[in-house]
Design an enzyme around this catalytic site. Structure first.
Site, PDB file in Angstrom:
ATOM      1  N   GLU A 247     -37.246 -21.276 -11.059  1.00  0.00           N
ATOM      2  CA  GLU A 247     -37.019 -21.217 -12.506  1.00  0.00           C
ATOM      3  C   GLU A 247     -38.274 -21.790 -13.139  1.00  0.00           C
ATOM      4  OE1 GLU A 247     -36.821 -21.565 -15.914  1.00  0.00           O
ATOM      5  OE2 GLU A 247     -35.545 -23.345 -15.750  1.00  0.00           O
ATOM      6  N   CYS A 285     -37.155 -24.923 -21.310  1.00  0.00           N
ATOM      7  CA  CYS A 285     -37.605 -23.568 -20.973  1.00  0.00           C
ATOM      8  C   CYS A 285     -37.094 -22.530 -21.959  1.00  0.00           C
ATOM      9  CB  CYS A 285     -37.134 -23.197 -19.575  1.00  0.00           C
ATOM     10  SG  CYS A 285     -37.712 -24.315 -18.297  1.00  0.00           S
TER      11      CYS A 285
END
Length: 479
Positions: A247, A285
């Site tokens: 990720e 993010c």
């Protein structure tokens, strides 16, 4: 202030040297630990490999009980965890409390999944040659897991490595971020209270440069990494034969569609974008970084957005009323400052913000930003928002896709056909309709495409990544 113990093969330990953790807001020392030695790293990995068969055979009730225990204990010590997150990360207390609540849910959800992780039956007698046959497809752990966690969610992103591993019966070795190890160490103490077999988990403070020895160790066949793109790419190159989930961040965009056009609509969107562009000082993010607004709504939306950002309270993150705190370090804030200054030199206009004070960079809104500026192209990971006008919704979707990243996008629309068109057109891992891209439920698949990584987090998705299907065919049955 005594050094906090870490855990090697489920046992508390101290290593060598000292890792001192400073508060990003004022620089004061908030905790200390030590660094794991090479011998301790070897002991942790050997123990994980040695207990793998026992862990895989743990009954569902034992795995679920351990996860329920951790969930309950985090809830009992929620304020302690929240204040620790704020101290080592600089995250405002209100958001630290939200992170703790999510970690409680992550472990609870993993306990529930552990109880229903049963596999599936498949009838095979759909062809005459398989008459009387049925298949049971179960999932078995691939082996011990290496979990490498980032600084921005020092508890819940560790939980997203640990909880699915325990749920499937896989030992795990965790390397927390060097800037924020304390939350993971406190979590390790709660794991040690369970009846999990010795060696089921280790939490090892290590400098980032020493992570490579764990990444390449063949006894850790699964690597789950959350962090920067270059590091993730290096991991993937280093271990092509391992199962790697990455990720790697994003460049999250929100689209204000043509039909999102009432005063109430625009005010709602402005406040949501303002909040979630800045809620972790932009260090998420899926923090909103780019906003594409239909051209005939732009002049009405921009002042609402600037006003909403201006309302955010910047200051001491331990104050419950603070909305935006510091970045993780002075260096991080200086990088954000440099990127904004570069955009302004190239022609961008600062609508709000833009003046750094130490590790704090104020919530900043930019307009007229050249499409090739770093604040548009790269992940800022700071409280900076770029606003641009587009001629129509399809142009907005194209602008969202004009990125090396593809994690999540938010689409403000009331129209079902527009929502489906966005879902088809946007090259991202998730589309959030009627809200910002920053929404995440911890049970849903979460991850991205392109530079945002490979694989998915989310409890059940991670459980699938940590395991592989194993088929048993039964023969001669009167189906």
């Amino acid at each position: 202030m005594d050094p906090v113990a870490f855990h090697v093969a489920s046992r508390p330990a101290h290593g060598e040297g000292e890792l001192t953790v400073h508060h990003p807001h004022d620089g004061r020392v908030v905790g200390r630990t030590t660094l794991a030695t090479a011998e301790q790293v070897e002991a942790a990995v050997a123990a994980a490999a040695g207990v793998a068969a026992t862990a895989a055979a743990l009954p569902a009730h034992a795995r679920a009980a351990a996860l329920d225990h951790v969930s309950g204990r985090i809830a009992e010590r929620a304020e302690e965890f929240a204040r620790l997150i704020t101290a080592e990360n600089g995250k405002p207390l209100k958001w630290a409390r939200a992170e703790v609540a999510r970690a409680v849910s992550t472990f609870r959800w993993a306990a529930e999944e552990a109880r229903r992780f049963s596999g599936e039956l498949q009838r095979l007698d759909t062809d005459p040659t398989a008459t009387g046959r049925i298949a049971l497809v179960r999932r078995a752990p691939k082996g011990p897991v290496l979990g490498i966690a980032p600084f921005n969610f020092p508890l819940n992103l560790v939980a997203h490595k640990v909880a699915p591993a325990i749920a499937v019966g896989a030992p795990i070795v965790v390397k927390p971020a060097p800037a924020t190890p304390l939350s993971a160490l406190l979590l390790g103490g709660l794991l040690a209270e369970t009846d999990l077999p010795e060696g089921m988990f280790s939490v090892l403070p290590l400098p980032d440069g020493r992570a490579a020895e764990l990444v390449v160790d063949p006894r850790l066949p699964v690597v789950s990494f959350t962090g920067s793109g270059p590091v993730g790419a290096a991991i993937r190159r280093a271990v092509p034969d391992k199962h790697v989930t990455l990720e790697l961040g994003g460049n999250a965009a929100a689209v204000i569609c043509e039909d999102w056009n009432t005063d109430e609509d625009l005010t709602f969107a402005a406040h949501r974008v303002a909040t979630f562009a800045n809620y972790q000082a932009g260090q998420s993010c899926i923090a909103v970084q780019r906003v594409y607004v239909h051209e005939w709504l732009y002049d009405a939306f921009l002042p609402r957005l600037v006003a909403a950002v201006q309302e955010l309270r910047v200051g001491d993150p331990s104050d419950p009323l603070t909305d935006v705190g510091p970045l993780i370090s002075d260096a991080a804030a200086r990088r954000v400052e440099a990127w904004v200054d570069e955009a302004v030199t190239a022609g961008a206009t600062i609508e709000l913000g833009g003046r750094r004070e130490g590790a704090t960079y104020p919530p900043t809104v930019l307009s007229g930003v050249p499409a090739d500026a770093k604040v548009c192209v790269e992940e800022v990971f700071g409280p900076v928002l770029v606003v641009a006008r587009v001629p129509h919704d399809q142009a907005a979707f194209a602008a969202v896709n004009d990125s090396a990243y593809g994690l999540q996008a938010g689409v403000f629309t009331h129209r079902l056909d527009t929502a489906f068109a966005a879902h088809r057109a946007l090259d991202v891992g998730g589309v959030i309709v009627g809200d910002v891209p920053s929404f995440r439920a911890d049970q849903m698949p979460y991850g991205g495409v392109k530079g945002s990584g490979v694989g998915r987090e989310g409890v059940r998705s991670a459980m699938d990544h940590y395991t592989e299907p194993r088929v048993m065919v039964l023969t001669g049955l009167p189906l």
